[in-house]
Motif scaffolding. Sequence first.
Motif, short mmCIF file in Angstrom:
data_model
loop_
_atom_site.label_atom_id
_atom_site.label_comp_id
_atom_site.label_asym_id
_atom_site.label_seq_id
_atom_site.Cartn_x
_atom_site.Cartn_y
_atom_site.Cartn_z
N GLY A 1 -4.51 1.91 -5.41
CA GLY A 1 -4.27 1.55 -4.05
C GLY A 1 -4.96 0.45 -3.81
O GLY A 1 -5.56 -0.64 -4.06
N ASN B 1 -7.19 7.32 -6.36
CA ASN B 1 -6.11 6.71 -5.22
C ASN B 1 -5.86 6.73 -3.85
O ASN B 1 -5.89 5.51 -3.89
CB ASN B 1 -4.85 8.19 -6.44
N GLY B 2 -6.24 7.84 -3.32
CA GLY B 2 -5.80 7.42 -2.02
C GLY B 2 -6.92 6.97 -0.80
O GLY B 2 -7.94 7.01 -1.25
N SER C 1 5.66 -1.99 1.78
CA SER C 1 4.46 -3.00 2.76
C SER C 1 4.55 -2.87 4.08
O SER C 1 6.40 -3.04 4.22
CB SER C 1 3.96 -4.13 2.02
N ASP D 1 2.05 -0.11 -7.11
CA ASP D 1 1.51 1.00 -6.32
C ASP D 1 1.19 0.59 -5.22
O ASP D 1 2.25 -0.55 -4.60
CB ASP D 1 0.97 1.80 -7.62
N HIS D 2 0.23 1.19 -4.82
CA HIS D 2 0.31 1.04 -2.39
C HIS D 2 0.16 -0.23 -2.79
O HIS D 2 -0.38 -0.85 -3.50
CB HIS D 2 -0.93 1.81 -2.34
N GLY E 1 3.14 10.79 -0.26
CA GLY E 1 3.44 10.04 1.37
C GLY E 1 3.06 10.54 2.64
O GLY E 1 3.49 11.53 3.00
N THR F 1 7.73 2.47 -3.75
CA THR F 1 5.67 1.75 -2.91
C THR F 1 6.84 0.61 -1.65
O THR F 1 7.47 -0.47 -2.51
CB THR F 1 4.98 1.78 -3.23
N TRP G 1 -1.83 10.42 -1.16
CA TRP G 1 -2.83 9.55 -0.14
C TRP G 1 -3.76 10.56 1.22
O TRP G 1 -3.58 11.10 1.21
CB TRP G 1 -1.74 8.88 0.43
N ASP H 1 7.35 8.91 -1.80
CA ASP H 1 5.59 7.80 -2.43
C ASP H 1 5.30 7.13 -1.04
O ASP H 1 5.27 8.18 -0.17
CB ASP H 1 6.09 7.20 -3.50
N VAL H 2 5.35 6.14 -0.66
CA VAL H 2 4.85 5.66 0.20
C VAL H 2 5.42 5.72 1.00
O VAL H 2 7.01 5.54 1.21
CB VAL H 2 4.51 4.52 -0.06
#
Length: 321
Positions: free
Chosen positions: A78, A118-119, A296, A35-36, A211, A294, A167, A251-252
């Motif tokens: 997250g 979550n966020g 980075s 995930d995040h 997102g 997801t 998010w 999503d992200v």
Amino acid sequence: MSTASWRTWPAGADVALRHLGFVNLPPHAKAGGFDHAAVHEPTGRVYVAHTANDAVDVIDITEQRYVRSIPDLPAVAGALVAEADLVFTSNRGQNTVGLFTTCDVPRVEKIAVGTRPNGLAYDPRRGRLLVAHVGDPAIASSFTVSIIDVRARKRVADVIVAGRTRWAVYDPVSDAFHINIADPPQIIVVESGDPVRIRRVVAMPHAGPHGLDIDVASRRLFCACDAGVLVAVDADTGKVLETHAIAGVPDVVFFNARLARLYVAIGDPGVIEVFDTAVLGRRETVPTEAGAHTLSFDATRNIVCAFLPQTHRAAVYEDRA
């Protein structure tokens, strides 16, 4: 509001993301994938929620290697890196947030929050962490956001919202948090200072705001919706400025301020959509892997990582100016 057709750069134009390689990560212990994720930019270390393993995996992106995992983070959803070398996690299976430093062997502190956190978003001036909860329809008043006083290590406020959160981001100009609500489709604006309250509710024209990131300089929010639409929103008024079709359910998302680019992770079919944002338009679509929802983003090094659940590894890309 305009619904724009694709602006696609001509054949032969430079691509944005150059693939540098892969970093192998631990196999999944159960269903759940990744995930995040967030980056500690001074060291280039990436902290990614490995939900399937109840852990955060740490990657050294400068050496493109897996470093370690930080365990005992049940159903971690997250990760967020903030000032003073702090990492926060939302532990959905425990109704806690985790706090630890970026040292080699961190000690994890935990603070109780609401239902299925979550966020995450952070106000550095006050040292306040916003935690947005998925909630549970069977539990009354469980759709909430909480404010944590990080220095005091305690929850100081809870705000009931209309539905499941997604998010969140902090806006230093308006001194407020922006939080996506999946249903009803909204972005809510929450005061960071006292009294903590909802400042504004922005109705979104498409289902499932998911997102979210912000271009602070141009005062635009970028909201990727489950309806397969990217929406640009005026951060100060809530006016919808533009909409663009994207390749699927997102999503992200991450905004690259230096290069004026936006990265959107879409798990099905498994791509990163790259948008130029000076004049909002898609630059390219980069295949990743089915289920890779997801990312980075390292703003210092212009490095984007996509987390691949089928092969439990990170695909590493460099964005070229």
